[in-house]
Design a protein around this motif. Structure first.
Motif, PDB file in Angstrom:
ATOM      1  N   LEU A  37      12.469  25.986 -26.798  1.00 19.86           N
ATOM      2  CA  LEU A  37      11.585  26.681 -26.018  1.00 19.86           C
ATOM      3  C   LEU A  37      10.138  26.341 -26.349  1.00 19.86           C
ATOM      4  CD1 LEU A  37      10.700  28.537 -23.638  1.00 19.86           C
ATOM      5  CD2 LEU A  37      11.250  30.367 -24.964  1.00 19.86           C
ATOM      6  N   ARG A  38       9.835  26.485 -27.611  1.00 23.74           N
ATOM      7  CA  ARG A  38       8.708  26.238 -28.101  1.00 23.74           C
ATOM      8  C   ARG A  38       8.045  24.840 -28.019  1.00 23.74           C
ATOM      9  NH1 ARG A  38      10.456  30.174 -31.990  1.00 23.74           N
ATOM     10  NH2 ARG A  38      11.260  28.389 -33.242  1.00 23.74           N
ATOM     11  N   ALA A  39       9.155  23.554 -28.248  1.00 25.33           N
ATOM     12  CA  ALA A  39       8.828  22.285 -27.883  1.00 25.33           C
ATOM     13  C   ALA A  39       8.559  22.195 -26.559  1.00 25.33           C
ATOM     14  CB  ALA A  39       9.941  21.462 -28.375  1.00 25.33           C
ATOM     15  N   THR A  40       9.180  22.691 -25.549  1.00 21.41           N
ATOM     16  CA  THR A  40       8.887  22.435 -24.125  1.00 21.41           C
ATOM     17  C   THR A  40       7.493  22.950 -23.800  1.00 21.41           C
ATOM     18  OG1 THR A  40      11.354  22.665 -23.728  1.00 21.41           O
ATOM     19  CG2 THR A  40       9.664  23.160 -22.011  1.00 21.41           C
ATOM     20  N   ASN A  41       7.299  24.199 -24.361  1.00 22.99           N
ATOM     21  CA  ASN A  41       5.941  24.803 -24.135  1.00 22.99           C
ATOM     22  C   ASN A  41       4.699  23.932 -24.708  1.00 22.99           C
ATOM     23  OD1 ASN A  41       7.053  26.777 -22.315  1.00 22.99           O
ATOM     24  ND2 ASN A  41       7.066  28.309 -23.674  1.00 22.99           N
ATOM     25  N   ALA A  42       5.296  23.374 -25.707  1.00 20.39           N
ATOM     26  CA  ALA A  42       4.057  22.539 -26.462  1.00 20.39           C
ATOM     27  C   ALA A  42       3.665  21.294 -25.454  1.00 20.39           C
ATOM     28  CB  ALA A  42       4.584  22.081 -27.986  1.00 20.39           C
ATOM     29  N   VAL A  43       4.825  20.612 -24.993  1.00 21.30           N
ATOM     30  CA  VAL A  43       4.655  19.663 -23.926  1.00 21.30           C
ATOM     31  C   VAL A  43       3.818  20.035 -22.584  1.00 21.30           C
ATOM     32  CG1 VAL A  43       5.653  18.296 -22.499  1.00 21.30           C
ATOM     33  CG2 VAL A  43       6.658  18.474 -24.845  1.00 21.30           C
ATOM     34  N   LEU A  44       4.551  21.401 -22.159  1.00 21.52           N
ATOM     35  CA  LEU A  44       3.664  21.674 -20.876  1.00 21.52           C
ATOM     36  C   LEU A  44       2.009  22.305 -21.271  1.00 21.52           C
ATOM     37  CD1 LEU A  44       6.437  23.778 -19.562  1.00 21.52           C
ATOM     38  CD2 LEU A  44       6.114  21.725 -18.956  1.00 21.52           C
ATOM     39  N   THR A  45       1.977  22.888 -22.497  1.00 17.59           N
ATOM     40  CA  THR A  45       0.506  23.319 -22.655  1.00 17.59           C
ATOM     41  C   THR A  45      -0.301  22.112 -22.560  1.00 17.59           C
ATOM     42  OG1 THR A  45       1.312  25.472 -23.633  1.00 17.59           O
ATOM     43  CG2 THR A  45      -0.832  24.485 -24.159  1.00 17.59           C
ATOM     44  N   HIS A  46       0.280  21.091 -23.426  1.00 20.10           N
ATOM     45  CA  HIS A  46      -0.364  19.699 -23.846  1.00 20.10           C
ATOM     46  C   HIS A  46      -1.072  19.178 -22.290  1.00 20.10           C
ATOM     47  CE1 HIS A  46      -1.193  15.498 -25.160  1.00 20.10           C
ATOM     48  NE2 HIS A  46      -1.841  16.373 -26.098  1.00 20.10           N
ATOM     49  N   ARG A  47      -0.203  19.319 -21.271  1.00 22.67           N
ATOM     50  CA  ARG A  47      -0.509  18.628 -19.938  1.00 22.67           C
ATOM     51  C   ARG A  47      -1.118  19.655 -19.036  1.00 22.67           C
ATOM     52  NH1 ARG A  47       2.788  16.265 -22.930  1.00 22.67           N
ATOM     53  NH2 ARG A  47       3.009  13.859 -22.677  1.00 22.67           N
ATOM     54  N   GLY A  48      -1.531  20.741 -19.709  1.00 28.80           N
ATOM     55  CA  GLY A  48      -1.993  21.768 -18.503  1.00 28.80           C
ATOM     56  C   GLY A  48      -1.103  22.597 -17.734  1.00 28.80           C
ATOM     57  N   GLU A  78       8.671   9.873 -19.792  1.00 25.54           N
ATOM     58  CA  GLU A  78       8.918   9.362 -21.200  1.00 25.54           C
ATOM     59  C   GLU A  78       8.209   9.674 -22.311  1.00 25.54           C
ATOM     60  OE1 GLU A  78       8.840   7.834 -18.173  1.00 25.54           O
ATOM     61  OE2 GLU A  78      10.726   7.952 -17.807  1.00 25.54           O
ATOM     62  N   ALA A  79       6.628   9.715 -21.900  1.00 26.80           N
ATOM     63  CA  ALA A  79       5.891  10.258 -23.025  1.00 26.80           C
ATOM     64  C   ALA A  79       6.032  11.727 -23.325  1.00 26.80           C
ATOM     65  CB  ALA A  79       4.434   9.951 -22.692  1.00 26.80           C
ATOM     66  N   ALA A  80       6.276  12.336 -22.323  1.00 30.78           N
ATOM     67  CA  ALA A  80       6.713  13.784 -22.791  1.00 30.78           C
ATOM     68  C   ALA A  80       7.743  13.924 -23.630  1.00 30.78           C
ATOM     69  CB  ALA A  80       6.652  14.596 -21.388  1.00 30.78           C
ATOM     70  N   GLU A  81       8.701  13.242 -23.400  1.00 27.33           N
ATOM     71  CA  GLU A  81      10.035  13.328 -24.264  1.00 27.33           C
ATOM     72  C   GLU A  81       9.867  13.073 -25.498  1.00 27.33           C
ATOM     73  OE1 GLU A  81      14.673  11.271 -24.166  1.00 27.33           O
ATOM     74  OE2 GLU A  81      13.252  10.826 -22.514  1.00 27.33           O
ATOM     75  N   GLN A  82       8.800  12.006 -25.724  1.00 31.38           N
ATOM     76  CA  GLN A  82       8.674  11.732 -27.156  1.00 31.38           C
ATOM     77  C   GLN A  82       8.022  12.801 -27.970  1.00 31.38           C
ATOM     78  OE1 GLN A  82       6.512   7.970 -27.255  1.00 31.38           O
ATOM     79  NE2 GLN A  82       8.252   6.937 -26.027  1.00 31.38           N
ATOM     80  N   TYR A  83       7.019  13.354 -27.236  1.00 33.31           N
ATOM     81  CA  TYR A  83       6.185  14.471 -27.667  1.00 33.31           C
ATOM     82  C   TYR A  83       7.190  15.804 -28.167  1.00 33.31           C
ATOM     83  CZ  TYR A  83       1.770  17.611 -27.922  1.00 33.31           C
ATOM     84  OH  TYR A  83       1.014  18.491 -28.291  1.00 33.31           O
ATOM     85  N   TRP A  84       8.045  16.282 -26.869  1.00 35.06           N
ATOM     86  CA  TRP A  84       8.955  16.933 -27.271  1.00 35.06           C
ATOM     87  C   TRP A  84       9.700  16.900 -28.482  1.00 35.06           C
ATOM     88  CZ3 TRP A  84      14.215  18.029 -27.545  1.00 35.06           C
ATOM     89  CH2 TRP A  84      14.694  19.302 -27.452  1.00 35.06           C
ATOM     90  N   ASN A  85      10.174  15.537 -28.739  1.00 37.03           N
ATOM     91  CA  ASN A  85      11.014  15.270 -30.014  1.00 37.03           C
ATOM     92  C   ASN A  85      10.048  15.553 -31.313  1.00 37.03           C
ATOM     93  OD1 ASN A  85      13.795  14.687 -29.367  1.00 37.03           O
ATOM     94  ND2 ASN A  85      12.885  13.004 -28.071  1.00 37.03           N
TER      95      ASN A  85
END
Length: 229
Positions: A37-48, A78-85
């Motif tokens: 969940l934290r990784a997902t929200n990091a991706v989303l926050t980074h993208r506004g 695809e970039a979001a997936e790398q950020y999530w990982n």
């Protein structure tokens, strides 16, 4: 879907030398829903984009990961997936209760064990090392784009094959690759969602798994196919 299994651990004398047991990693062998969940929200926050709540996450989670992130609004999945990982790999996660004991029981009975995971290879490798499971697995395939293909690559190694996971995607991929599918509750997806795809067995606790494999062996005495290694 069969009723939740409550089988005892398999006795050491059980012969599983004809058996391949592969596992999903996140949510299946490690208790990391909060980390995901934290990784997902990091991706989303980074993208506004708006984040998910703890209640939202299991309802919305799905694989492939890029599709999950795209559905949440990521224009660059695809970039979001790398950020999530990368975010996932930045913090450790505990094993689910009974993981090491269950793996040791299956290995003592001769089973070939492995991991097939969509999570990034670096994140999974770090987790395996940090949890002390380095010597438990015969094969680790991580960062896989299509689980069915990864499972098929291992299918010839044993006549009987099982895949254990915590999502509907895991169950579908297991069946497509000729494995019996065992669902684990308490992971990334709710129990009722797993019930809808009718896995061959379901466990609430990993220490039930050796007994479940024993029971499925008894129900399917003929090999499921494949060639022993």
């Amino acid at each position: 879907m069969p009723p939740t299994a409550h089988h005892p651990a398999a006795p050491p004398r059980l012969d599983l030398t004809d058996t391949l047991v592969l596992f999903d990693w996140n949510g299946t062998l490690v208790a990391d829903t909060d980390r995901a969940l934290r990784a997902t929200n990091a991706v989303l926050t980074h993208r506004g984009l708006p984040g998910l709540t703890a209640e939202d996450f299991p309802a919305k989670w799905k694989l492939p990961l890029a599709a999950f992130l795209r559905d949440l609004g990521a224009a660059d999945p695809e970039a979001a997936e790398q950020y999530w990982n990368r975010a996932l790999a930045a913090e450790p996660a505990p094993l689910r209760r009974g993981t090491a004991r269950m793996l040791d029981t299956l290995r003592a009975c001769g089973a070939r064990l492995g991991v097939v995971s969509a999570a990034g290879a670096a994140a999974v490798a770090d987790d395996i090392r940090n949890t002390g499971l380095d010597d438990r697995f015969d094969v680790v395939l991580a960062g896989v784009a299509a689980k069915t293909s990864a499972l098929l690559s291992q299918r010839p190694t044993r006549p009987r094959a099982y895949y254990v996971g915590d999502t509907e995607y895991d169950i579908h991929c297991a069946r497509a690759a000729g494995y019996l599918a065992i669902a684990v509750t308490g992971g990334y997806r709710p129990a009722h969602a797993l019930a809808a795809v009718r896995p061959d067995a379901v466990v609430d606790h990993l220490d039930q798994l050796p007994g479940v494999v024993t029971a499925l062996h008894a129900k399917t005495p003929a090999p499921l196919g494949g060639t022993p290694a």
